[in-house]
Design a protein around this motif. Sequence first.
Motif, PDB file in Angstrom:
ATOM      1  N   VAL A 231     -15.767  -4.050 -10.260  1.00 53.37           N
ATOM      2  CA  VAL A 231     -15.013  -3.184  -9.355  1.00 53.37           C
ATOM      3  C   VAL A 231     -14.889  -3.869  -7.995  1.00 53.37           C
ATOM      4  O   VAL A 231     -15.859  -4.418  -7.465  1.00 53.37           O
ATOM      5  N   ILE A 232     -13.668  -3.832  -7.437  1.00 53.23           N
ATOM      6  CA  ILE A 232     -13.293  -4.615  -6.257  1.00 53.23           C
ATOM      7  C   ILE A 232     -12.776  -3.682  -5.171  1.00 53.23           C
ATOM      8  O   ILE A 232     -12.062  -2.722  -5.444  1.00 53.23           O
ATOM      9  N   PHE A 233     -13.116  -4.005  -3.940  1.00 60.07           N
ATOM     10  CA  PHE A 233     -12.697  -3.186  -2.804  1.00 60.07           C
ATOM     11  C   PHE A 233     -11.309  -3.573  -2.301  1.00 60.07           C
ATOM     12  O   PHE A 233     -10.942  -4.741  -2.251  1.00 60.07           O
ATOM     13  N   GLY A 234     -10.538  -2.569  -1.897  1.00 61.75           N
ATOM     14  CA  GLY A 234      -9.282  -2.763  -1.173  1.00 61.75           C
ATOM     15  C   GLY A 234      -8.997  -1.495  -0.393  1.00 61.75           C
ATOM     16  O   GLY A 234      -9.340  -0.396  -0.836  1.00 61.75           O
ATOM     17  N   SER A 235      -8.360  -1.627   0.765  1.00 63.95           N
ATOM     18  CA  SER A 235      -8.154  -0.439   1.595  1.00 63.95           C
ATOM     19  C   SER A 235      -6.789   0.206   1.398  1.00 63.95           C
ATOM     20  O   SER A 235      -6.657   1.422   1.419  1.00 63.95           O
ATOM     21  N   ASP A 236      -5.737  -0.596   1.230  1.00 68.10           N
ATOM     22  CA  ASP A 236      -4.334  -0.160   1.319  1.00 68.10           C
ATOM     23  C   ASP A 236      -3.969   0.132   2.775  1.00 68.10           C
ATOM     24  O   ASP A 236      -3.121   0.969   3.050  1.00 68.10           O
ATOM     25  N   TRP A 237      -4.613  -0.573   3.699  1.00 65.90           N
ATOM     26  CA  TRP A 237      -4.299  -0.457   5.124  1.00 65.90           C
ATOM     27  C   TRP A 237      -2.804  -0.618   5.350  1.00 65.90           C
ATOM     28  O   TRP A 237      -2.193  -1.464   4.690  1.00 65.90           O
ATOM     29  N   PRO A 238      -2.149   0.133   6.220  1.00 65.45           N
ATOM     30  CA  PRO A 238      -2.675   1.159   7.132  1.00 65.45           C
ATOM     31  C   PRO A 238      -2.687   2.565   6.528  1.00 65.45           C
ATOM     32  O   PRO A 238      -2.951   3.519   7.252  1.00 65.45           O
ATOM     33  N   VAL A 239      -2.376   2.662   5.210  1.00 61.94           N
ATOM     34  CA  VAL A 239      -2.426   3.991   4.577  1.00 61.94           C
ATOM     35  C   VAL A 239      -3.820   4.581   4.761  1.00 61.94           C
ATOM     36  O   VAL A 239      -3.983   5.754   5.112  1.00 61.94           O
ATOM     37  N   LEU A 240      -4.836   3.752   4.512  1.00 60.83           N
ATOM     38  CA  LEU A 240      -6.222   4.097   4.827  1.00 60.83           C
ATOM     39  C   LEU A 240      -6.769   2.984   5.717  1.00 60.83           C
ATOM     40  O   LEU A 240      -6.719   1.805   5.330  1.00 60.83           O
ATOM     41  N   SER A 241      -7.278   3.317   6.864  1.00 62.60           N
ATOM     42  CA  SER A 241      -7.736   2.296   7.801  1.00 62.60           C
ATOM     43  C   SER A 241      -9.054   1.701   7.335  1.00 62.60           C
ATOM     44  O   SER A 241      -9.864   2.349   6.673  1.00 62.60           O
ATOM     45  N   GLN A 242      -9.271   0.446   7.705  1.00 64.31           N
ATOM     46  CA  GLN A 242     -10.562  -0.189   7.439  1.00 64.31           C
ATOM     47  C   GLN A 242     -11.678   0.521   8.194  1.00 64.31           C
ATOM     48  O   GLN A 242     -12.804   0.614   7.689  1.00 64.31           O
ATOM     49  N   ARG A 243     -11.371   1.032   9.370  1.00 63.32           N
ATOM     50  CA  ARG A 243     -12.385   1.757  10.153  1.00 63.32           C
ATOM     51  C   ARG A 243     -12.873   3.006   9.421  1.00 63.32           C
ATOM     52  O   ARG A 243     -13.993   3.461   9.653  1.00 63.32           O
ATOM     53  N   ARG A 244     -12.040   3.541   8.550  1.00 64.94           N
ATOM     54  CA  ARG A 244     -12.457   4.706   7.769  1.00 64.94           C
ATOM     55  C   ARG A 244     -13.169   4.284   6.496  1.00 64.94           C
ATOM     56  O   ARG A 244     -14.273   4.747   6.210  1.00 64.94           O
ATOM     57  N   VAL A 245     -12.533   3.421   5.694  1.00 62.87           N
ATOM     58  CA  VAL A 245     -13.007   3.236   4.326  1.00 62.87           C
ATOM     59  C   VAL A 245     -14.193   2.284   4.216  1.00 62.87           C
ATOM     60  O   VAL A 245     -15.002   2.412   3.290  1.00 62.87           O
ATOM     61  N   ILE A 246     -14.333   1.312   5.120  1.00 62.72           N
ATOM     62  CA  ILE A 246     -15.465   0.388   5.000  1.00 62.72           C
ATOM     63  C   ILE A 246     -16.783   1.082   5.330  1.00 62.72           C
ATOM     64  O   ILE A 246     -17.764   0.937   4.576  1.00 62.72           O
ATOM     65  N   PRO A 247     -16.886   1.869   6.396  1.00 60.92           N
ATOM     66  CA  PRO A 247     -18.127   2.643   6.575  1.00 60.92           C
ATOM     67  C   PRO A 247     -18.411   3.594   5.418  1.00 60.92           C
ATOM     68  O   PRO A 247     -19.573   3.766   5.025  1.00 60.92           O
ATOM     69  N   GLU A 248     -17.365   4.210   4.865  1.00 60.69           N
ATOM     70  CA  GLU A 248     -17.582   5.069   3.700  1.00 60.69           C
ATOM     71  C   GLU A 248     -18.142   4.266   2.535  1.00 60.69           C
ATOM     72  O   GLU A 248     -19.047   4.731   1.829  1.00 60.69           O
ATOM     73  N   ALA A 249     -17.600   3.068   2.322  1.00 60.18           N
ATOM     74  CA  ALA A 249     -18.094   2.235   1.221  1.00 60.18           C
ATOM     75  C   ALA A 249     -19.559   1.858   1.435  1.00 60.18           C
ATOM     76  O   ALA A 249     -20.369   1.898   0.501  1.00 60.18           O
ATOM     77  N   ARG A 250     -19.913   1.512   2.653  1.00 64.11           N
ATOM     78  CA  ARG A 250     -21.291   1.108   2.932  1.00 64.11           C
ATOM     79  C   ARG A 250     -22.273   2.269   2.787  1.00 64.11           C
ATOM     80  O   ARG A 250     -23.475   2.049   2.642  1.00 64.11           O
ATOM     81  N   ASN A 251     -21.761   3.488   2.833  1.00 61.19           N
ATOM     82  CA  ASN A 251     -22.623   4.664   2.679  1.00 61.19           C
ATOM     83  C   ASN A 251     -22.722   5.152   1.232  1.00 61.19           C
ATOM     84  O   ASN A 251     -23.391   6.152   0.966  1.00 61.19           O
ATOM     85  N   LEU A 252     -22.068   4.455   0.302  1.00 63.75           N
ATOM     86  CA  LEU A 252     -22.157   4.861  -1.101  1.00 63.75           C
ATOM     87  C   LEU A 252     -23.582   4.679  -1.624  1.00 63.75           C
ATOM     88  O   LEU A 252     -24.318   3.788  -1.170  1.00 63.75           O
ATOM     89  N   ASP A 253     -23.942   5.495  -2.598  1.00 66.05           N
ATOM     90  CA  ASP A 253     -25.270   5.416  -3.211  1.00 66.05           C
ATOM     91  C   ASP A 253     -25.267   4.291  -4.245  1.00 66.05           C
ATOM     92  O   ASP A 253     -25.206   4.528  -5.452  1.00 66.05           O
ATOM     93  N   LEU A 254     -25.302   3.061  -3.748  1.00 64.13           N
ATOM     94  CA  LEU A 254     -25.283   1.873  -4.594  1.00 64.13           C
ATOM     95  C   LEU A 254     -26.383   0.922  -4.145  1.00 64.13           C
ATOM     96  O   LEU A 254     -26.646   0.794  -2.940  1.00 64.13           O
ATOM     97  N   PRO A 255     -27.036   0.223  -5.094  1.00 59.41           N
ATOM     98  CA  PRO A 255     -27.985  -0.823  -4.697  1.00 59.41           C
ATOM     99  C   PRO A 255     -27.284  -1.871  -3.834  1.00 59.41           C
ATOM    100  O   PRO A 255     -26.076  -2.101  -3.965  1.00 59.41           O
ATOM    101  N   GLU A 256     -28.046  -2.510  -2.960  1.00 60.47           N
ATOM    102  CA  GLU A 256     -27.435  -3.433  -2.005  1.00 60.47           C
ATOM    103  C   GLU A 256     -26.657  -4.549  -2.689  1.00 60.47           C
ATOM    104  O   GLU A 256     -25.560  -4.912  -2.244  1.00 60.47           O
ATOM    105  N   GLN A 257     -27.185  -5.102  -3.787  1.00 63.01           N
ATOM    106  CA  GLN A 257     -26.469  -6.179  -4.457  1.00 63.01           C
ATOM    107  C   GLN A 257     -25.175  -5.682  -5.073  1.00 63.01           C
ATOM    108  O   GLN A 257     -24.144  -6.377  -5.048  1.00 63.01           O
ATOM    109  N   VAL A 258     -25.170  -4.480  -5.630  1.00 63.15           N
ATOM    110  CA  VAL A 258     -23.944  -3.906  -6.203  1.00 63.15           C
ATOM    111  C   VAL A 258     -22.921  -3.677  -5.098  1.00 63.15           C
ATOM    112  O   VAL A 258     -21.721  -3.948  -5.270  1.00 63.15           O
ATOM    113  N   LEU A 259     -23.374  -3.181  -3.959  1.00 61.69           N
ATOM    114  CA  LEU A 259     -22.470  -2.949  -2.832  1.00 61.69           C
ATOM    115  C   LEU A 259     -21.901  -4.263  -2.314  1.00 61.69           C
ATOM    116  O   LEU A 259     -20.703  -4.362  -2.003  1.00 61.69           O
TER     117      LEU A 259
END
Length: 285
Positions: A231-259
């Motif tokens: 699974v790979i990250f992408g934002s679709d900026w500016p539809v969703l801003s990086q300022r929104r989605v990257i902090p959300e991604a970092r807060n996911l309940d995932l082990p650090e290596q998976v994140l």
Amino acid sequence: MPRNVIDCLVNVHFGETVQQPAWMLAVRDDYFKGAASMYEPVDLDALLDEMDEQGVRKAILMNSISNPSNTVVKAVQAHPDRFTMSMGGFDLLRPVAHLRELTAMVADLPISYATVGPSFWGYGQYPPGDAVYYPLYAKCAELELPLCINTGIPGPPIPGEVQNPIHLDRVCVRFPELKLCMIHGADPWWDVAIRMLIKYPNLRLMTSAWSPKRLPDSLLHYMRTRGPNKVIFGSDWPVLSQRRVIPEARNLDLPEQVLENYLYNNAQEFFFATTPDAQHHEQEQ
């Protein structure tokens, strides 16, 4: 906490369209509840500032072979260490000229993947298993160029059934050499997409256009267990801003290596074909 991010789907071309069609305005206003600035010309310096702020080392900018974006070309030329491009807009009913052009472009330009949206051309008549796609599949396999295909019901009011990921089943069987990635999630067919990811080693999924906090538990469970590399990250900026989605991604309940895989390593391996040693070296820089 992972330091580096690759944003695999960024739009900077919207502002080049004088008047967006009604269905694009509906996506902004009714589906994403976006700001009017979504379709305004992009300030590349502001984008780079946002990337630096959020730890985005590289971004892949959407481009079109039938309607090339001057903004994308200028961005890639000015910042080759930060930007590469994807290429869509193929005429699949008369494919030869575009596929010849793609071959030449891949030799000269930093193109990370080709892309096609089944709902967005041909009035949604052709599912990805249709032979009309085969020349593109064969060319991408020949060039060892990943191909990204929209999956999931699209936001615009256009037919969505052709984007059911089950249509990729025959594609993966017939083109095992093709590096294939589902983009924009797979809603409401997440479980089908996950089953396909388990089944086919050449298949990936990108969560572009999805708020990470809205990702289904089934996908997060798959990432923690059988699919840490899929699974790979992408934002679709500016539809969703990086300022929104990257902090959300970092807060996911995932082990650090998976994140770290989700935000950086999986994209580096799939789209940039870096050797493990080189990848490790790049991350340490």
